[in-house]
Scaffold this active site. Structure first.
Site, PDB file in Angstrom:
ATOM      1  N   TYR A   1       0.823  -1.214   0.000  1.00 25.15           N
ATOM      2  CA  TYR A   1       0.000   0.000   0.000  1.00 25.15           C
ATOM      3  C   TYR A   1       0.851   1.256   0.000  1.00 25.15           C
ATOM      4  O   TYR A   1       2.027   1.250   0.366  1.00 25.15           O
ATOM      5  CB  TYR A   1      -0.943   0.025   1.214  1.00 25.15           C
ATOM      6  CG  TYR A   1      -0.252   0.350   2.515  1.00 25.15           C
ATOM      7  CD1 TYR A   1      -0.161   1.657   2.982  1.00 25.15           C
ATOM      8  CD2 TYR A   1       0.318  -0.659   3.281  1.00 25.15           C
ATOM      9  CE1 TYR A   1       0.484   1.955   4.169  1.00 25.15           C
ATOM     10  CE2 TYR A   1       0.959  -0.379   4.471  1.00 25.15           C
ATOM     11  CZ  TYR A   1       1.040   0.926   4.907  1.00 25.15           C
ATOM     12  OH  TYR A   1       1.688   1.221   6.082  1.00 25.15           O
TER      13      TYR A   1
ATOM     14  N   PHE B   1       2.714   9.665   3.173  1.00 21.40           N
ATOM     15  CA  PHE B   1       3.132   9.582   4.575  1.00 21.40           C
ATOM     16  C   PHE B   1       3.566   8.172   4.945  1.00 21.40           C
ATOM     17  O   PHE B   1       4.197   7.961   5.975  1.00 21.40           O
ATOM     18  CB  PHE B   1       2.021  10.069   5.517  1.00 21.40           C
ATOM     19  CG  PHE B   1       0.752   9.271   5.442  1.00 21.40           C
ATOM     20  CD1 PHE B   1       0.595   8.106   6.171  1.00 21.40           C
ATOM     21  CD2 PHE B   1      -0.293   9.712   4.640  1.00 21.40           C
ATOM     22  CE1 PHE B   1      -0.584   7.381   6.097  1.00 21.40           C
ATOM     23  CE2 PHE B   1      -1.477   8.990   4.566  1.00 21.40           C
ATOM     24  CZ  PHE B   1      -1.626   7.815   5.289  1.00 21.40           C
ATOM     25  N   ASP B   2       3.235   7.182   4.095  1.00 20.78           N
ATOM     26  CA  ASP B   2       3.683   5.823   4.357  1.00 20.78           C
ATOM     27  C   ASP B   2       3.514   4.970   3.109  1.00 20.78           C
ATOM     28  O   ASP B   2       2.615   5.215   2.297  1.00 20.78           O
ATOM     29  CB  ASP B   2       2.884   5.204   5.511  1.00 20.78           C
ATOM     30  CG  ASP B   2       3.557   3.968   6.072  1.00 20.78           C
ATOM     31  OD1 ASP B   2       4.756   3.753   5.799  1.00 20.78           O
ATOM     32  OD2 ASP B   2       2.895   3.212   6.790  1.00 20.78           O
TER      33      ASP B   2
ATOM     34  N   ILE C   1      -6.713   0.677  11.042  1.00 18.49           N
ATOM     35  CA  ILE C   1      -7.754   1.687  11.220  1.00 18.49           C
ATOM     36  C   ILE C   1      -9.103   1.167  10.703  1.00 18.49           C
ATOM     37  O   ILE C   1      -9.168   0.272   9.859  1.00 18.49           O
ATOM     38  CB  ILE C   1      -7.377   3.012  10.520  1.00 18.49           C
ATOM     39  CG1 ILE C   1      -7.140   2.804   9.018  1.00 18.49           C
ATOM     40  CG2 ILE C   1      -6.181   3.663  11.195  1.00 18.49           C
ATOM     41  CD1 ILE C   1      -6.907   4.091   8.238  1.00 18.49           C
TER      42      ILE C   1
ATOM     43  N   TYR D   1      -7.513   8.367  12.146  1.00 16.64           N
ATOM     44  CA  TYR D   1      -6.797   8.577  13.404  1.00 16.64           C
ATOM     45  C   TYR D   1      -7.401   9.645  14.302  1.00 16.64           C
ATOM     46  O   TYR D   1      -6.767  10.097  15.250  1.00 16.64           O
ATOM     47  CB  TYR D   1      -5.342   8.931  13.091  1.00 16.64           C
ATOM     48  CG  TYR D   1      -4.635   7.807  12.390  1.00 16.64           C
ATOM     49  CD1 TYR D   1      -4.243   6.679  13.084  1.00 16.64           C
ATOM     50  CD2 TYR D   1      -4.396   7.854  11.017  1.00 16.64           C
ATOM     51  CE1 TYR D   1      -3.618   5.624  12.448  1.00 16.64           C
ATOM     52  CE2 TYR D   1      -3.766   6.821  10.364  1.00 16.64           C
ATOM     53  CZ  TYR D   1      -3.383   5.700  11.089  1.00 16.64           C
ATOM     54  OH  TYR D   1      -2.772   4.654  10.445  1.00 16.64           O
TER      55      TYR D   1
ATOM     56  N   PHE E   1      -5.529   5.856   0.503  1.00 15.31           N
ATOM     57  CA  PHE E   1      -4.666   4.685   0.419  1.00 15.31           C
ATOM     58  C   PHE E   1      -4.919   3.957  -0.893  1.00 15.31           C
ATOM     59  O   PHE E   1      -6.077   3.787  -1.306  1.00 15.31           O
ATOM     60  CB  PHE E   1      -4.960   3.699   1.548  1.00 15.31           C
ATOM     61  CG  PHE E   1      -4.653   4.201   2.928  1.00 15.31           C
ATOM     62  CD1 PHE E   1      -3.376   4.091   3.454  1.00 15.31           C
ATOM     63  CD2 PHE E   1      -5.646   4.781   3.706  1.00 15.31           C
ATOM     64  CE1 PHE E   1      -3.089   4.549   4.734  1.00 15.31           C
ATOM     65  CE2 PHE E   1      -5.377   5.230   4.985  1.00 15.31           C
ATOM     66  CZ  PHE E   1      -4.095   5.111   5.507  1.00 15.31           C
TER      67      PHE E   1
END
Length: 197
Positions: A90, A101-102, A122, A148, A162
């Site tokens: 992902y 961010f990731d 999440i 979050y 995502f």
């Protein structure tokens, strides 16, 4: 080396006189299936040759207030069920500025494995990946309340996008259904262990 996706390899070796037997299931590295056309106004996803996605947020677009599950590649494997171990690649970006961010994509990274529907990730993932076919690639647009919100994460007030490639899903103890299981990646964002969700 040289094994095709879907193979199961048995490796027998010896270390200091002790026999070691390892079973390795070879997972695909990316989603495989029919590409689904994207609608106007959605974030635009492009893929590198290795399948790594890049996400571009449309200028001036308003983030949805509810979870959006947008198929990009339609897989043909079994549907993902709650309680299964799911292995994915992902990339996550923020809606506000489109910055990554990731990601699990990269030369020194591994896919992420987690259990679906038990709070390992999440809520936007627990809801959005349910019943999708293995082999699919999907875009999840996750509002803060399914991400979050209410945590100390710097992403607490952010709508997140995502792009998730579903590589495998299987019931713990049964082994992979269409391939194999990878080790969890060393990541924090959709995992709840570091977010407090």
């Amino acid at each position: 080396m040289g094994r095709t996706s879907g193979s199961r390899v048995l490796d027998v070796a010896e270390s200091k006189g002790v026999p070691l037997v390892t079973t390795v299931d070879v997972l695909p590295g990316r989603a495989v299936g029919e590409t689904v056309a994207q609608s106007k106004g959605e974030p635009v996803v492009t893929r590198a040759d290795d399948g790594a996605p890049t996400v571009k947020i449309p200028k001036g677009a308003t983030a949805p207030s509810e979870l959006a599950v947008l198929p990009l590649v339609r897989g043909t494997g079994p549907q993902v069920q709650a309680g299964q171990l799911v292995t994915v690649q992902y990339t996550g970006v923020t809606w506000k500025d489109g910055k990554v961010f990731d990601t699990t994509w990269g030369s020194k990274k591994l896919p992420l494995t987690f259990r679906l529907g038990v709070g390992d990730v999440i809520e936007g993932w627990d809801q959005g990946l349910l019943e999708l076919p293995v082999g699919s690639q999907v875009m999840l647009v996750v509002p803060p309340d399914l991400g979050y919100q209410g945590t100390s994460s710097k992403l607490a007030d952010q709508t997140l996008v995502f792009v998730v490639d579903i590589l495998d899903a299987h019931t713990p103890g049964t082994g992979p259904q269409v391939g194999k299981k990878a080790k969890p990646a060393d990541v924090s964002p959709p995992a709840t262990s570091t977010s407090g969700k």
